[in-house]
Design an enzyme around this catalytic site. Structure first.
Site, PDB file in Angstrom:
ATOM      1  N   HIS A 184       0.825  -1.213   0.000  1.00  0.00           N
ATOM      2  CA  HIS A 184       0.000   0.000   0.000  1.00  0.00           C
ATOM      3  C   HIS A 184       0.858   1.261   0.000  1.00  0.00           C
ATOM      4  O   HIS A 184       0.916   1.988  -0.998  1.00  0.00           O
ATOM      5  CB  HIS A 184      -0.942  -0.018   1.206  1.00  0.00           C
ATOM      6  CG  HIS A 184      -1.860   1.157   1.270  1.00  0.00           C
ATOM      7  ND1 HIS A 184      -2.443   1.589   2.437  1.00  0.00           N
ATOM      8  CD2 HIS A 184      -2.296   2.020   0.312  1.00  0.00           C
ATOM      9  CE1 HIS A 184      -3.184   2.646   2.188  1.00  0.00           C
ATOM     10  NE2 HIS A 184      -3.109   2.934   0.918  1.00  0.00           N
ATOM     11  N   HIS A 188       1.564   4.966  -2.841  1.00  0.00           N
ATOM     12  CA  HIS A 188       1.726   6.340  -2.350  1.00  0.00           C
ATOM     13  C   HIS A 188       3.123   6.894  -2.607  1.00  0.00           C
ATOM     14  O   HIS A 188       3.287   7.963  -3.208  1.00  0.00           O
ATOM     15  CB  HIS A 188       1.439   6.398  -0.848  1.00  0.00           C
ATOM     16  CG  HIS A 188       0.003   6.330  -0.493  1.00  0.00           C
ATOM     17  ND1 HIS A 188      -0.741   7.439  -0.153  1.00  0.00           N
ATOM     18  CD2 HIS A 188      -0.853   5.278  -0.400  1.00  0.00           C
ATOM     19  CE1 HIS A 188      -1.982   7.087   0.129  1.00  0.00           C
ATOM     20  NE2 HIS A 188      -2.075   5.770  -0.019  1.00  0.00           N
ATOM     21  N   HIS A 222      -3.817   0.950  -6.494  1.00  0.00           N
ATOM     22  CA  HIS A 222      -4.114   1.538  -5.192  1.00  0.00           C
ATOM     23  C   HIS A 222      -5.505   1.153  -4.718  1.00  0.00           C
ATOM     24  O   HIS A 222      -5.701   0.833  -3.536  1.00  0.00           O
ATOM     25  CB  HIS A 222      -3.986   3.057  -5.236  1.00  0.00           C
ATOM     26  CG  HIS A 222      -4.309   3.710  -3.921  1.00  0.00           C
ATOM     27  ND1 HIS A 222      -5.530   4.298  -3.677  1.00  0.00           N
ATOM     28  CD2 HIS A 222      -3.604   3.800  -2.777  1.00  0.00           C
ATOM     29  CE1 HIS A 222      -5.549   4.752  -2.440  1.00  0.00           C
ATOM     30  NE2 HIS A 222      -4.393   4.465  -1.861  1.00  0.00           N
ATOM     31  N   ASN A 271      -6.291  -0.726  -1.166  1.00  0.00           N
ATOM     32  CA  ASN A 271      -6.733   0.246  -0.161  1.00  0.00           C
ATOM     33  C   ASN A 271      -8.177   0.063   0.285  1.00  0.00           C
ATOM     34  O   ASN A 271      -8.453  -0.029   1.481  1.00  0.00           O
ATOM     35  CB  ASN A 271      -6.557   1.673  -0.677  1.00  0.00           C
ATOM     36  CG  ASN A 271      -6.934   2.706   0.373  1.00  0.00           C
ATOM     37  OD1 ASN A 271      -6.205   2.928   1.336  1.00  0.00           O
ATOM     38  ND2 ASN A 271      -8.087   3.334   0.222  1.00  0.00           N
ATOM     39  N   ILE A 284      -6.378   8.897  -0.929  1.00  0.00           N
ATOM     40  CA  ILE A 284      -6.587   8.590   0.487  1.00  0.00           C
ATOM     41  C   ILE A 284      -5.593   7.527   0.912  1.00  0.00           C
ATOM     42  O   ILE A 284      -5.126   6.748   0.069  1.00  0.00           O
ATOM     43  CB  ILE A 284      -8.028   8.121   0.745  1.00  0.00           C
ATOM     44  CG1 ILE A 284      -8.299   7.892   2.225  1.00  0.00           C
ATOM     45  CG2 ILE A 284      -8.298   6.849  -0.035  1.00  0.00           C
ATOM     46  CD1 ILE A 284      -8.283   9.116   3.048  1.00  0.00           C
TER      47      ILE A 284
END
Length: 859
Positions: free
Chosen positions: A520, A525, A711, A715, A859
């Protein structure tokens, strides 16, 4: 009104007029704490300090202005004071502007805006109507415009025309270059909120040495020992204790961490409580819950106690509730601490236990989640037995697996191990090499963790059956002496079953930590942020590749900055709730050494893990070895839909490879991305050269895949699967009990209690559940894959038509996913927990849905 009367009196109204409509949001709508913004802006407007606009020619230059496009006469936004909010979107207003048409302007290429008000505003679009010989002209701005005295250079916005650099009209070229210079900054100045500077920095802002040695963390990035992707520079001064460590903001200033202003969350997302909720969790919830759940009541005693979190709630003392309410607005309080009005802490029921409260404990579900859970990106085919290691024997001694044929040979449907390997029937979830180098450090904290290997067999019905779990620890006498390992096999009876359930829990702990830190955080990110910074520094808003990638950059720098401030920092929520504790980010840096950009493409990743083989007779030339692998089946459809869209788009602007090679902005972007953004990997031979259209299409497809579908897959399933902590514990607090110890006796007599005392404690569970509930939500202003927030993002018809086809293809993909989820022959899509695999549905509503692919890492 006075302005219009004077124009009429002077005869100006006889000239040809160009009507414009601007959509913007005033600061007083967006910032509820700035009550003076509206009054002061109105005062400035009344005394003549208005918002002016000047059109810029794309065909005629002003010889006295550095050969820049000729400027038209100023025009002013009208009726600022009297305009009310419209119903376009919450907070948006439409204002008119009327330009005197100057024939010398000819073709319009841009406009210059000066804001003489007291406050900034968010400028969304400007539309000019019925421009002579040009029709309607659209400007897609999506930018904050601050008072003019804040800027050294005037703000410029271009039309929605698209140009590669050498095709840019000469009168616009200087403006294009000037914009990029502004966005790069000089690398030295302190950055203010109105600055628009994109620059790089190391991760030297995670530690806080001024608070004490326990908050010191290594700098990530810029060294062979701790390589890392770069983050956005904030320009904060160094800490007092260490000049190489950036000072930190206090918690109350968390929302003020610098990111370029246009990268910050929009007002709808902010009003959806996200940022404030994250801050409140750390500032209020954690210490208050610590006072409630002290060491004497730190465990769930039964699974019924866990279920109370969702079905009845945990009673909170009135005093604690009052203290929390005093610090959190009522609407946020309801989101963070949902209760029934009687003070019971209560959470939404996670989907993994919605239909069946115990199916999560089955071997079938344990294995299914490796293919269709929140972390389906690690499992790989076992190609040699026993499993091999890549750890250096001179450093780590003998790391050979102790799983033997005797452990698994009777569970292979009559096959020998060699036959099962040849027939591609054996798979492994292997965290041994990833964790072993850090295990001694990790186990010096309150965590008590093993490095695990799990071997699974592919059955005739396409489901996986776990055969053996190996749990390993470093030799207590030293790393060079190798490991101490124990192998566990399935058992359905008595103490054997209790031990097997614990073994699976230790694997789940490994999987949860690796998922959060690597699958993740690191692989979506962190790795995508340098692409965003480099694109804004080197690709003009006029550039076709910038327009292609722009939607996939939204909100990422902001959420990453908040993560560094609150989540992944020393003592932050990740260190509090995930087993590597203070070594979490350090460990992710070591694993970044294995990151290879081309292998982030889904087909390449599946090939590397041995989950597919190349086969010209199969769709897209790839044959899945587990036909019912929901992440891969759905993901490949999404991947190739993205690739088709990217190919259609790029082929429109680049007729041949030579055009691409000569694109100075594109080549500068790619060079800077490799040498600066991912600078610790700049000498790697695997970087695409970006000299061909094929390279460009594959590269852009991979970037979009990482930011959107990958993602989403890792997520938005967090709360549905991990909101029930026993299913995906993030910490183990004691080792497997040895026979003859009180812990073993407890396991015999009270197996569930012993299980719950081993995994994540009550306080950490509550904090973790609160966190992942927030991280699993879609905001109400989410823009999903195949969507744009404006119809006029480009003026070129062919790309618009290709994008429309892309949206239609994604809708068809979603229909096919729904059909597969309803196919009872596909056992892995729903499982015994009756939780359909929906994480790669392209669309979703807002909230906690467990589906939907946002365009970007928001997010």
């Amino acid at each position: 009104m006075l302005h219009n009367i004077m124009r009429c009196f002077n005869g100006e109204d006889k000239k040809k007029k160009i009507k414009g409509t601007m959509v913007l949001m005033k600061k007083n709508v967006l910032d509820f704490n700035d009550f003076n913004a509206s009054i002061l802006d109105d005062v400035h407007e009344f005394v003549g300090k208005r918002v002016s606009l000047q059109l810029i020619s794309a065909v005629n230059v002003d010889p006295g202005n550095d050969l820049k496009g000729k400027l038209g006469n100023p025009a002013y936004l009208e009726d600022w004071i009297t305009t009310n909010n419209t119903s376009l979107l919450a907070g948006e207003s439409t204002l008119s502007v009327t330009f005197d048409w100057d024939e010398d302007i000819g073709k319009i290429g841009a406009f210059l805006i000066r804001n003489h008000h007291h406050s900034e505003f968010y400028l969304r679009t400007l539309t000019l109507e019925n421009v002579p010989s040009q029709g309607d002209i659209h400007f897609i701005c999506n930018s904050w415009v601050y008072p003019s005295h804040k800027y050294e250079k005037d703000r410029i916005f271009f039309t929605n025309k698209t140009y590669i650099p050498n095709e840019t009209p000469m009168p616009l070229l200087k403006y294009r270059e000037q914009e990029l210079e502004n966005l790069r900054g000089n690398g030295r100045d302190e950055l203010k909120e109105w600055d628009r500077v994109y620059d790089y920095a190391y991760y030297n802002d995670l530690g806080d040495p001024d608070k004490g040695p326990q908050y010191v963390r290594p700098i990530l990035g810029g060294s062979n020992q701790y390589p890392y992707p770069r983050r956005g520079r904030t320009s904060r001064p160094p800490s007092k204790s260490d000049i190489n460590t950036e000072s930190r903001l206090n918690l109350l200033q968390s929302l003020d961490i610098y990111v370029p202003r246009d990268e910050r969350f929009g007002h709808l997302k902010l009003s959806d409580f996200l940022a404030y909720a994250l801050k409140s969790l750390v500032q209020i919830l954690k210490p208050e819950l610590e006072s409630l759940f002290d060491n004497t009541v730190n465990d769930f005693d039964t699974f019924e106690d866990v279920l109370k979190l969702y079905e009845g709630g945990i009673k909170l003392p009135k005093g604690i509730l009052k203290d929390i309410k005093d610090h959190i607005p009522q609407e946020l309080f309801k989101e963070i601490l949902p209760n029934d009005g009687e003070g019971f802490l209560k959470y939404p029921l996670p989907q993994v236990i919605k239909e069946d409260k115990s199916a999560w404990r089955t071997d079938e579900e344990f294995a299914r989640e490796m293919l269709a859970g929140v972390n389906p990106v690690v499992i790989r085919r076992l190609e040699e037995f026993p499993p091999a290691t890549k750890l250096d024997p001179e450093v780590y001694g003998d790391q050979t697996s102790t799983i033997r044929k005797e452990h698994i040979k009777n569970n292979l449907d009559g096959l020998t191990i060699d036959e099962a390997i040849i027939q591609k029937k054996l798979f492994i979830l292997d965290y041994h090499d990833a964790l072993m180098p850090y295990l001694r450090k990790i186990n010096s904290t309150s965590s008590k963790v093993y490095a695990s290997r799990t071997i699974l067999f592919l059955q005739r019905n396409e489901t996986l059956k776990p055969l053996a779990i190996e749990l390993s620890l470093p030799n207590p006498e030293g790393d060079q002496l190798g490991v101490i390992s124990t192998v566990y096999t399935p058992d359905e009876q008595g103490i054997g079953n209790s031990i097997w359930q614990l073994a699976k829990a230790y694997v789940a702990v490994n999987d949860s930590g690796y998922h959060q830190l690597i699958s993740h955080w690191l692989l979506t990110h962190a790795v995508i942020e340098p692409f965003i910074i480099a694109a804004n520094r080197q690709l003009s808003a006029l550039h076709p590749i910038y327009k292609l990638l722009y939607p996939h950059f939204r909100d990422t720098m902001n959420i990453n900055a908040l993560a560094r401030q609150i989540l992944i920092n020393a003592g932050g929520l990740v260190e509090t709730t995930v087993f590597p504790a203070k070594y979490a980010m350090e460990m992710s840096s070591v694993l970044y050494k294995d990151w290879i950009f081309p292998e982030q493409a889904l087909p390449a990743d599946l090939i590397k893990r041995g989950m597919v083989v190349e086969d010209s007779t199969s769709p897209h030339g790839l044959k899945l070895l587990i036909k019912d692998y929901p992440y891969a089946v759905d993901g490949l459809e999404i991947w190739f839909a993205i690739k088709k869209w990217v190919k259609d788009y790029c082929s429109f602007y680049y007729n041949d490879d030579d055009t691409l090679k000569k694109d100075s902005e594109l080549q500068s972007w790619w060079k800077e991305l490799r040498e600066e953004g991912h600078g610790d990997k700049k000498n790697e031979p695997w970087w695409p050269k970006l000299q061909t259209r094929k390279d460009l299409i594959e590269t852009c497809t991979t970037i979009i895949w990482i930011a959107s579908a990958l993602h989403a897959a890792v997520n938005f399933g967090q709360y549905p699967y991990a909101g029930y902590a026993p299913n995906r514990p993030t910490i183990s607090r004691r080792f497997m009990p040895a026979k003859g110890t009180p812990e073993y006796d407890e396991l015999v007599e009270f197996p569930n209690k012993a299980f719950l005392k081993t995994i994540t404690a009550q306080l950490q569970s509550l904090i973790g559940i609160s966190l992942i509930e927030i991280l699993s939500r879609h905001s109400s202003d989410e823009v999903y894959l195949g969507q744009r927030n404006t119809l006029y993002w480009t003026s070129d018809l062919v790309p618009l038509e290709a994008f429309e086809r892309f949206g239609k293809e994604l809708a068809q993909v979603e229909e096919r996913i729904i059909r597969r989820n309803n196919d009872e022959e596909l056992k892995n899509r729903v499982g015994q927990v009756k939780l359909p695999y929906t994480l790669l549905y392209p669309t979703s509503e807002g909230g906690l849905t467990g589906m939907g692919i946002p365009n970007s890492v928001t997010i």
